[in-house]
Design a protein around this motif. Sequence first.
Motif, PDB file in Angstrom:
ATOM      1  N   ILE A 125       0.849  -1.191   0.000  1.00  0.00           N
ATOM      2  CA  ILE A 125       0.000   0.000   0.000  1.00  0.00           C
ATOM      3  C   ILE A 125       0.885   1.241   0.000  1.00  0.00           C
ATOM      4  N   SER A 126       0.471   2.263  -0.768  1.00  0.00           N
ATOM      5  CA  SER A 126       1.290   3.479  -0.801  1.00  0.00           C
ATOM      6  C   SER A 126       0.535   4.625  -0.153  1.00  0.00           C
ATOM      7  N   CYS A 127       1.295   5.535   0.478  1.00  0.00           N
ATOM      8  CA  CYS A 127       0.687   6.714   1.097  1.00  0.00           C
ATOM      9  C   CYS A 127       0.296   7.680  -0.015  1.00  0.00           C
ATOM     10  N   LYS A 128      -0.952   8.182   0.022  1.00  0.00           N
ATOM     11  CA  LYS A 128      -1.423   9.096  -1.029  1.00  0.00           C
ATOM     12  C   LYS A 128      -0.648  10.413  -0.977  1.00  0.00           C
ATOM     13  N   ASN A 129      -0.245  10.793   0.226  1.00  0.00           N
ATOM     14  CA  ASN A 129       0.401  12.079   0.432  1.00  0.00           C
ATOM     15  C   ASN A 129       1.865  12.111  -0.021  1.00  0.00           C
ATOM     16  N   CYS A 130       2.659  11.132   0.401  1.00  0.00           N
ATOM     17  CA  CYS A 130       4.092  11.190   0.107  1.00  0.00           C
ATOM     18  C   CYS A 130       4.580  10.001  -0.724  1.00  0.00           C
ATOM     19  N   HIS A 131       3.667   9.114  -1.105  1.00  0.00           N
ATOM     20  CA  HIS A 131       3.953   7.960  -1.976  1.00  0.00           C
ATOM     21  C   HIS A 131       4.924   6.946  -1.375  1.00  0.00           C
ATOM     22  N   GLU A 132       5.114   6.990  -0.070  1.00  0.00           N
ATOM     23  CA  GLU A 132       5.926   5.986   0.621  1.00  0.00           C
ATOM     24  C   GLU A 132       5.219   4.623   0.499  1.00  0.00           C
ATOM     25  N   MET A 133       5.999   3.568   0.233  1.00  0.00           N
ATOM     26  CA  MET A 133       5.400   2.236   0.084  1.00  0.00           C
ATOM     27  C   MET A 133       5.495   1.445   1.395  1.00  0.00           C
ATOM     28  N   TYR A 134       4.432   0.700   1.686  1.00  0.00           N
ATOM     29  CA  TYR A 134       4.439  -0.130   2.889  1.00  0.00           C
ATOM     30  C   TYR A 134       4.014  -1.541   2.545  1.00  0.00           C
ATOM     31  N   GLU A 135       4.573  -2.513   3.274  1.00  0.00           N
ATOM     32  CA  GLU A 135       4.116  -3.882   3.158  1.00  0.00           C
ATOM     33  C   GLU A 135       3.344  -4.181   4.422  1.00  0.00           C
ATOM     34  N   ARG A 136       2.054  -4.494   4.288  1.00  0.00           N
ATOM     35  CA  ARG A 136       1.203  -4.693   5.456  1.00  0.00           C
ATOM     36  C   ARG A 136       0.511  -6.050   5.384  1.00  0.00           C
ATOM     37  N   VAL A 137      -0.011  -6.448   6.542  1.00  0.00           N
ATOM     38  CA  VAL A 137      -0.716  -7.736   6.595  1.00  0.00           C
ATOM     39  C   VAL A 137      -2.060  -7.605   5.877  1.00  0.00           C
ATOM     40  N   ASP A 138      -2.773  -6.493   6.127  1.00  0.00           N
ATOM     41  CA  ASP A 138      -4.048  -6.261   5.451  1.00  0.00           C
ATOM     42  C   ASP A 138      -4.238  -4.766   5.175  1.00  0.00           C
ATOM     43  N   TYR A 139      -5.455  -4.372   4.738  1.00  0.00           N
ATOM     44  CA  TYR A 139      -5.685  -2.991   4.320  1.00  0.00           C
ATOM     45  C   TYR A 139      -6.220  -2.063   5.420  1.00  0.00           C
ATOM     46  N   THR A 140      -6.071  -2.445   6.699  1.00  0.00           N
ATOM     47  CA  THR A 140      -6.550  -1.538   7.742  1.00  0.00           C
ATOM     48  C   THR A 140      -5.692  -0.263   7.731  1.00  0.00           C
ATOM     49  N   SER A 141      -6.350   0.895   8.020  1.00  0.00           N
ATOM     50  CA  SER A 141      -5.629   2.163   7.912  1.00  0.00           C
ATOM     51  C   SER A 141      -4.621   2.332   9.048  1.00  0.00           C
ATOM     52  N   PHE A 142      -3.573   3.082   8.768  1.00  0.00           N
ATOM     53  CA  PHE A 142      -2.514   3.340   9.751  1.00  0.00           C
ATOM     54  C   PHE A 142      -1.868   4.678   9.443  1.00  0.00           C
ATOM     55  N   LYS A 143      -1.035   5.175  10.350  1.00  0.00           N
ATOM     56  CA  LYS A 143      -0.359   6.462  10.137  1.00  0.00           C
ATOM     57  C   LYS A 143       0.941   6.253   9.375  1.00  0.00           C
ATOM     58  N   CYS A 144       1.150   7.104   8.355  1.00  0.00           N
ATOM     59  CA  CYS A 144       2.390   7.034   7.586  1.00  0.00           C
ATOM     60  C   CYS A 144       3.544   7.499   8.480  1.00  0.00           C
ATOM     61  N   THR A 145       4.602   6.713   8.552  1.00  0.00           N
ATOM     62  CA  THR A 145       5.722   7.083   9.424  1.00  0.00           C
ATOM     63  C   THR A 145       6.537   8.228   8.825  1.00  0.00           C
ATOM     64  N   ALA A 146       6.426   8.396   7.511  1.00  0.00           N
ATOM     65  CA  ALA A 146       7.209   9.452   6.856  1.00  0.00           C
ATOM     66  C   ALA A 146       6.549  10.821   6.965  1.00  0.00           C
ATOM     67  N   CYS A 147       5.209  10.884   6.820  1.00  0.00           N
ATOM     68  CA  CYS A 147       4.567  12.204   6.784  1.00  0.00           C
ATOM     69  C   CYS A 147       3.384  12.324   7.741  1.00  0.00           C
ATOM     70  N   ASN A 148       3.084  11.271   8.491  1.00  0.00           N
ATOM     71  CA  ASN A 148       2.023  11.300   9.492  1.00  0.00           C
ATOM     72  C   ASN A 148       0.599  11.369   8.913  1.00  0.00           C
TER      73      ASN A 148
END
Length: 193
Positions: free
Chosen positions: A4-27
Amino acid sequence: MVLISCKNCHEMYERVDYTSFKCTACNHTVRRRVKNSLQVSLALVLTALFLFVPAMVYPMMEVTQLGVEQGSTILEGVISFLSHGDYFIAIVILTASVIIPLIKLFGLLFIFTSLSINIKMKNKTKLRIFYFIEAIGKWSMIDIYVVALLASVVQLDEIFNIKGGVAATSFSLVVVLTMIAAHRFDTRIIWDD
Ligand SMILES: [Zn+2]
């Protein structure tokens, strides 16, 4: 695992599922998709297109000269610059206030409708059109600057009194609504089936 990628800063994450979380790069809160993104952006673009009509039909600025009020629309302004031989200013105003806003609005409208009715076109092309529209966004405020500048200069002279007309308000709204529509649009929707 899902990507999943952050819409704001396009940082990519590998997650277990699609539950929402805070981006560590831009919050920014990372969600799978922004809710109702397409519908809201489409509604904003349609409103902006509708407001484009008064922006063209009504006077962009009202000039009071020796107590006589005169108004001229954007197109009348362009024609008057042309007739005085000021081709450069005429082209700048025409581009900034008519051509660019229309390219943006119809470009966005095209992308949004292509997503609703599934036009055969590469997703990459749609994304390219979208980024092109985003890039030219900053240039369409030029006309407002021109009006503001003219107003502040001529206001000093008591004989002249220039103020923004109905078209100036409508035009500002067109520009702002288009910007929000583009900014709010979740480009990841392009890849959805
Ligand atoms: Zn982020």
